[in-house]
Design an enzyme around this catalytic site. Structure first.
Site, short mmCIF file in Angstrom:
data_model
loop_
_atom_site.label_atom_id
_atom_site.label_comp_id
_atom_site.label_asym_id
_atom_site.label_seq_id
_atom_site.Cartn_x
_atom_site.Cartn_y
_atom_site.Cartn_z
N THR A 123 40.78 48.64 84.89
CA THR A 123 41.09 48.41 83.48
C THR A 123 41.81 49.62 82.92
O THR A 123 41.56 50.75 83.35
CB THR A 123 39.82 48.12 82.64
OG1 THR A 123 40.19 48.00 81.26
CG2 THR A 123 38.78 49.21 82.76
N ASN A 162 41.60 50.00 79.63
CA ASN A 162 40.90 50.11 78.35
C ASN A 162 39.92 51.30 78.41
O ASN A 162 38.92 51.26 79.12
CB ASN A 162 40.16 48.78 78.11
CG ASN A 162 39.38 48.78 76.82
OD1 ASN A 162 38.85 49.80 76.39
ND2 ASN A 162 39.29 47.61 76.20
N LYS A 205 36.22 50.59 77.70
CA LYS A 205 35.47 49.96 78.79
C LYS A 205 35.15 50.99 79.87
O LYS A 205 34.04 51.00 80.42
CB LYS A 205 36.29 48.83 79.43
CG LYS A 205 36.30 47.56 78.63
CD LYS A 205 36.98 46.46 79.43
CE LYS A 205 37.15 45.21 78.61
NZ LYS A 205 37.92 44.18 79.33
N ASP A 231 35.84 40.94 82.64
CA ASP A 231 36.56 40.07 81.72
C ASP A 231 35.53 39.50 80.76
O ASP A 231 34.41 39.16 81.17
CB ASP A 231 37.29 38.95 82.47
CG ASP A 231 38.38 38.35 81.60
OD1 ASP A 231 39.18 39.11 81.05
OD2 ASP A 231 38.42 37.11 81.45
N LYS A 251 23.53 47.63 70.06
CA LYS A 251 24.47 46.63 70.61
C LYS A 251 24.36 46.60 72.14
O LYS A 251 24.25 45.54 72.74
CB LYS A 251 25.92 46.94 70.17
CG LYS A 251 26.90 45.97 70.82
CD LYS A 251 28.36 46.16 70.45
CE LYS A 251 29.22 45.27 71.35
NZ LYS A 251 30.65 45.37 71.14
N HIS A 293 26.33 41.25 75.99
CA HIS A 293 26.75 40.68 77.26
C HIS A 293 27.17 41.76 78.26
O HIS A 293 26.74 41.79 79.39
CB HIS A 293 27.90 39.69 77.00
CG HIS A 293 28.98 40.25 76.09
ND1 HIS A 293 28.68 40.94 74.94
CD2 HIS A 293 30.34 40.29 76.20
CE1 HIS A 293 29.81 41.34 74.37
NE2 HIS A 293 30.83 40.96 75.12
P1 IMP Z 1 39.38 41.43 77.65
O1 IMP Z 1 38.09 41.28 78.41
O2 IMP Z 1 39.87 42.85 77.64
O3 IMP Z 1 40.38 40.42 78.05
O4 IMP Z 1 39.10 41.19 76.10
C1 IMP Z 1 38.31 40.17 75.67
C2 IMP Z 1 38.34 39.98 74.16
O5 IMP Z 1 37.10 39.34 73.85
C3 IMP Z 1 38.39 41.23 73.31
O6 IMP Z 1 39.70 41.55 72.91
C4 IMP Z 1 37.58 40.80 72.09
O7 IMP Z 1 38.39 40.06 71.21
C5 IMP Z 1 36.55 39.85 72.69
N1 IMP Z 1 35.33 40.60 73.03
C6 IMP Z 1 34.85 40.88 74.28
N2 IMP Z 1 33.71 41.60 74.20
C7 IMP Z 1 33.47 41.77 72.89
C8 IMP Z 1 32.45 42.47 72.17
O8 IMP Z 1 31.53 43.11 72.72
N3 IMP Z 1 32.55 42.41 70.82
C9 IMP Z 1 33.53 41.77 70.17
N4 IMP Z 1 34.52 41.14 70.78
C10 IMP Z 1 34.49 41.14 72.15
#
Ligand code: IMP
Length: 208
Positions: free
Chosen positions: A10, A12, A15, A72, A178, A183
């Protein structure tokens, strides 16, 4: 336990920080995309969180020759047949437009009474080995969609997600609160438990 090199698929930074914190103290050396600047991050085109997480982990495992970890995640809303789901990050169009995503969600949910506002966050972690080995971990956090945004913490849909058994939104919780129920927090704790048991075995028998 010998030190294992694990590549994290990632870009990010948030993360990566969460993953480092969750796996602190284990005999792991985490490498990131900065160690593989030429790795082409795959498009997330799958129809499930599992497909997308595996695609990222397998792609980096092939590229780096090292076992790799990807995550993801997203939000599933019952009244919207599971949307935004794998499209959570770009529900309003542009990738990562948190305010736009929340605004669209609230518009879609207008007029739906509180008993119809059930939803869950989903996180899938994928471990992939350079010889095609795979392991998936899925965790969820059940809750409901609030009528309006509240709170400054967190990111994404946190201001409109109220975890089951709580009255505050995710964005009104401290990061520790949190992580205890989220999750991603739950999935990372399961990953840690797995690694502490020496599983998956292919990870620990890897010659790299
Ligand atoms: P990805 O996993 O980077 O593709 O992002 C998943 C998207 O799901 C994020 O941009 C958020 O919009 C949403 N998301 C995933 N986890 C969370 C969380 O813990 N809080 C709020 N939004 C989340």
């Amino acid at each position: 336990m010998k030190e294992i090199r694990l590549a994290v698929a990632t870009r990010n930074a948030g993360k990566i920080r969460e993953i480092r914190k969750a796996l602190e103290g284990l005999p792991l050396r985490l490498l990131t995309c900065e160690d593989f600047p030429d790795w082409p991050v795959p498009e997330e085109e799958g129809s499930t969180f599992e497909e997308n997480a595996l695609e990222k982990a397998e792609s980096l495992a092939r590229f780096s020759g090292l076992p790799s970890l990807a995550d993801d995640s997203g939000l599933e809303v019952d009244a919207l047949d599971g949307a935004p789901g794998v499209s959570s990050a770009y529900y309003a169009g542009r990738h990562g437009d948190d305010a736009g995503n929340v605004a669209r969600l609230l518009t879609e949910m207008e007029g739906i009474p509180s008993e119809g506002r059930g939803a869950r966050f989903v996180c899938v972690l994928a471990l992939a080995g350079p010889r095609g080995e795979r392991r998936l971990i899925r965790e969820t956090c059940e809750g409901r969609i609030a009528e309006e945004p509240r709170g400054e913490g967190g990111f994404g849909y946190d201001p409109v997600f109220v975890p089951r058994g709580h009255s505050r939104t995710m964005a009104e919780l401290t990061l520790e609160e949190k992580n205890a129920l989220s999750h991603r927090g739950k999935a990372l704790r399961r990953l840690r438990e797995l690694l502490e048991r020496g599983e998956p075995t292919w990870l620990f028998s890897d010659p790299s």
